[in-house]
Write an enzyme that holds these catalytic residues in place. Structure first.
Site, PDB file in Angstrom:
ATOM      1  CD  GLU A  29      -2.831   1.214   2.417  1.00 32.61           C
ATOM      2  OE1 GLU A  29      -3.649   2.140   2.513  1.00 32.61           O
ATOM      3  OE2 GLU A  29      -2.814   0.242   3.200  1.00 32.61           O
ATOM      4  CG  ASN A  74      -7.564   2.944   5.566  1.00 32.98           C
ATOM      5  OD1 ASN A  74      -8.391   2.054   5.398  1.00 32.98           O
ATOM      6  ND2 ASN A  74      -7.100   3.256   6.763  1.00 32.98           N
ATOM      7  CG  ASN A 174      -9.421  -1.060   2.345  1.00 27.75           C
ATOM      8  OD1 ASN A 174      -8.959  -2.184   2.551  1.00 27.75           O
ATOM      9  ND2 ASN A 174      -9.281  -0.069   3.221  1.00 27.75           N
ATOM     10  CD  GLU A 175      -9.914  -1.736   6.841  1.00 26.41           C
ATOM     11  OE1 GLU A 175      -9.815  -0.554   7.227  1.00 26.41           O
ATOM     12  OE2 GLU A 175      -9.167  -2.645   7.253  1.00 26.41           O
ATOM     13  CE1 TYR A 246      -3.174  -5.587   9.825  1.00 23.21           C
ATOM     14  CE2 TYR A 246      -5.512  -5.069   9.600  1.00 23.21           C
ATOM     15  CZ  TYR A 246      -4.233  -5.118   9.060  1.00 23.21           C
ATOM     16  OH  TYR A 246      -4.024  -4.711   7.773  1.00 23.21           O
ATOM     17  CD  GLU A 293      -6.032  -4.322   5.074  1.00 24.35           C
ATOM     18  OE1 GLU A 293      -5.785  -3.970   6.251  1.00 24.35           O
ATOM     19  OE2 GLU A 293      -6.531  -3.557   4.238  1.00 24.35           O
TER      20      GLU A 293
END
Length: 496
Positions: A29, A74, A174-175, A246, A293
């Site tokens: 990223e 992000n 993404n997210e 995570y 991720e």
């Protein structure tokens, strides 16, 4: 200290699924120093003719990375992919709102995809569904994948890439469930947005596969409801539901060491949710999982949340470059065990990130590239876990934890490769005392132990020979050190 007893049964009929090599993927990223002075540093002594670091390439090969997701994260929700194509001198310098840094756009779509191709990496591209939409996503597929004859495919050729990049896997944003995300929206709005973008992208290239955004973590208040709604709205278009996971190294040691079990439960919950939604729709389609991720946060220092507002930086800042400890490597190895135990549904997994930012590889500008402790379990699994994943049957004592209740004290995964005539067993001892584990492999026939290595939570952060291994005709007995991760490699005669 006496060792607790445990047993693991290996049987070739207990199959989880074939191991898709993309479960050993990673993630690049435009964040911190992942790209600039990470993989890309034209003035570095090892840089190739394209400006990418050769020493980093060597470590990536040693790590065994198979696929790489790009460009975010992000970052992608505010990114206009057109800013990163064409002559570099003519590209605009932009403010990246995700990480509040200045993005020079020196590395863009073509540079990344050529870098991945030269290294044999399977690229996974993310499209911006935060500040852009279906048309922009479809145009990026056209630019990357069509052989020629259209405006954007000819533009790609003009800019030095006459052959299509042929990107097969695409992330639809993404997210998008996260309030920190630019373009954050509801599950219903995202489900419609993803379905329409995916439809447009498939009209350009029907052969691509698509990943819908799942929850940013198991702790999101909308978890479950988000996956349910997105599946109902986009099931006919997408192939995967994403997961992001995570695990915080600042929690209690006992809870941290149980992270592998926590990931196991997370996967089970996502699979149950998306399958139930498909069943209600009367569809036989079952979404696969892209754990695109995942990682541990270093237990060495305080980690700033990725959602935090940062000071504006004119140069790539050092974001989450805390050194990893051996304890983190043991936990990461346990997470790999959970991934291998779900290869029937997890087909893609991306360790986040590849270089510098909470990464297995650290670099210094004009200096060396080095391995972090988490490098070693990932590399061992990537090189040894091939072929088929076996459903191990584990008999062990429960381990009480404050956060997760009782969890198995020993976790195990196994793989066997008929073609190579070899296999591997991966073991995690989550307990604070040694564990004597008996591997029952009589059903495998000609099982010959080859190597046995272990990684200790209080050790040096590298794999060392396992001292206590006893080979018997139908079983192998190993003593796992307290709080450790172990890998055993064996040979099979193929009689079974």
């Amino acid at each position: 200290m006496s060792a607790a007893k445990a047993g693991v049964v290996l049987h070739p009929a207990y199959v989880v699924g074939e191991i898709d090599r993309r479960i050993f993927g990673s993630f690049v990223e435009h964040m911190g120093r992942c790209v600039y002075s990470g993989i890309y540093e034209p003035t570095h002594p090892t840089a190739d003719g394209y400006g990418f670091r050769g020493d980093v390439e060597g470590l990536i090969r040693e790590l065994g990375v198979s696929a790489v997701r790009y460009p975010g994260g992000n970052f992608v929700s505010g990114y206009d992919w057109r800013d990163g194509i064409g002559p570099v001198a003519e590209r605009p310098t932009k403010l990246d709102l995700a990480w509040r840094t200045v993005e020079p756009n020196t590395v863009g779509t073509d540079e990344f995809l050529h870098w991945a191709a030269r290294r044999g990496l399977d690229p996974m591209m993310a499209v911006n569904l935060g500040t852009s939409g279906a048309i922009e996503a479809a145009e990026l597929v056209e630019y990357c994948n069509l052989p020629g004859g259209t405006g954007l495919s000819e533009l790609r050729a003009k800019y030095g890439s006459p052959e299509p990049h042929a990107v097969r896997t695409w992330c639809l944003g993404n997210e998008m469930d996260g309030a920190w995300q630019i373009g954050h929206t509801s599950a219903a709005d995202y489900g419609h947005r993803a379905a329409e973008a995916g439809k447009a992208m498939r009209l350009v290239d029907p052969g691509i596969e698509l990943i819908a955004c799942g929850s940013s973590s198991r702790e999101m208040k909308t978890f479950g409801a988000w996956e349910n709604t997105v599946t109902e709205l986009a099931l006919d278009v997408v192939d995967y539901m994403s997961m992001h996971a995570y695990y915080d190294g600042l929690q209690t040691r006992r809870d941290y060491l149980a992270s592998g079990h926590r990931l196991h439960r997370f996967v089970e919950d996502v699979v149950a949710t998306v399958d139930a939604a498909a069943a209600r729709k009367g569809s036989a389609k079952r979404l696969q999982i892209a754990l695109d991720e995942w990682n541990v946060w270093s237990s060495a220092a305080e980690v700033t949340p990725s959602s935090a507002v940062r000071e504006l930086s004119l140069t790539p800042p050092r974001i989450t470059e805390e050194p990893y400890l051996a304890l983190d490597a043991v936990v990461l190895g346990d997470l790999l065990i959970s991934i291998l135990n779900h290869t029937d549904r997890i087909k893609i997994a991306c360790l986040s990130l590849l270089v510098n930012v909470s990464a297995p590889i650290l670099t210094e500008p004009a200096g060396p590239a080095t391995r972090q402790p988490i490098f070693h379990p990932f590399a061992a699994a990537a090189h040894l876990a091939t072929g088929t994943s076996l459903r191990t049957v584990v008999d062990c004592a429960p381990l009480p934890t404050g956060r997760h209740g009782d969890v198995p004290s020993v976790a195990a995964a196994a793989s066997f490769d008929r073609g190579a005539g070899r296999g591997a067993v991966f073991l995690a001892n989550r307990a604070p005392e040694p564990a004597e584990v008996t591997l029952d492999h009589r059903a495998l026939g000609g099982y010959t132990p080859l190597t046995a290595r272990t990684l200790l939570a209080d050790g040096e952060g590298v794999l060392v020979p396992l001292e206590k291994v006893e080979a018997r005709p139908d079983s192998t007995v190993v003593v796992l050190p307290a709080e450790s991760w172990t890998v055993l490699e064996f040979e099979l005669d193929g009689a079974w």
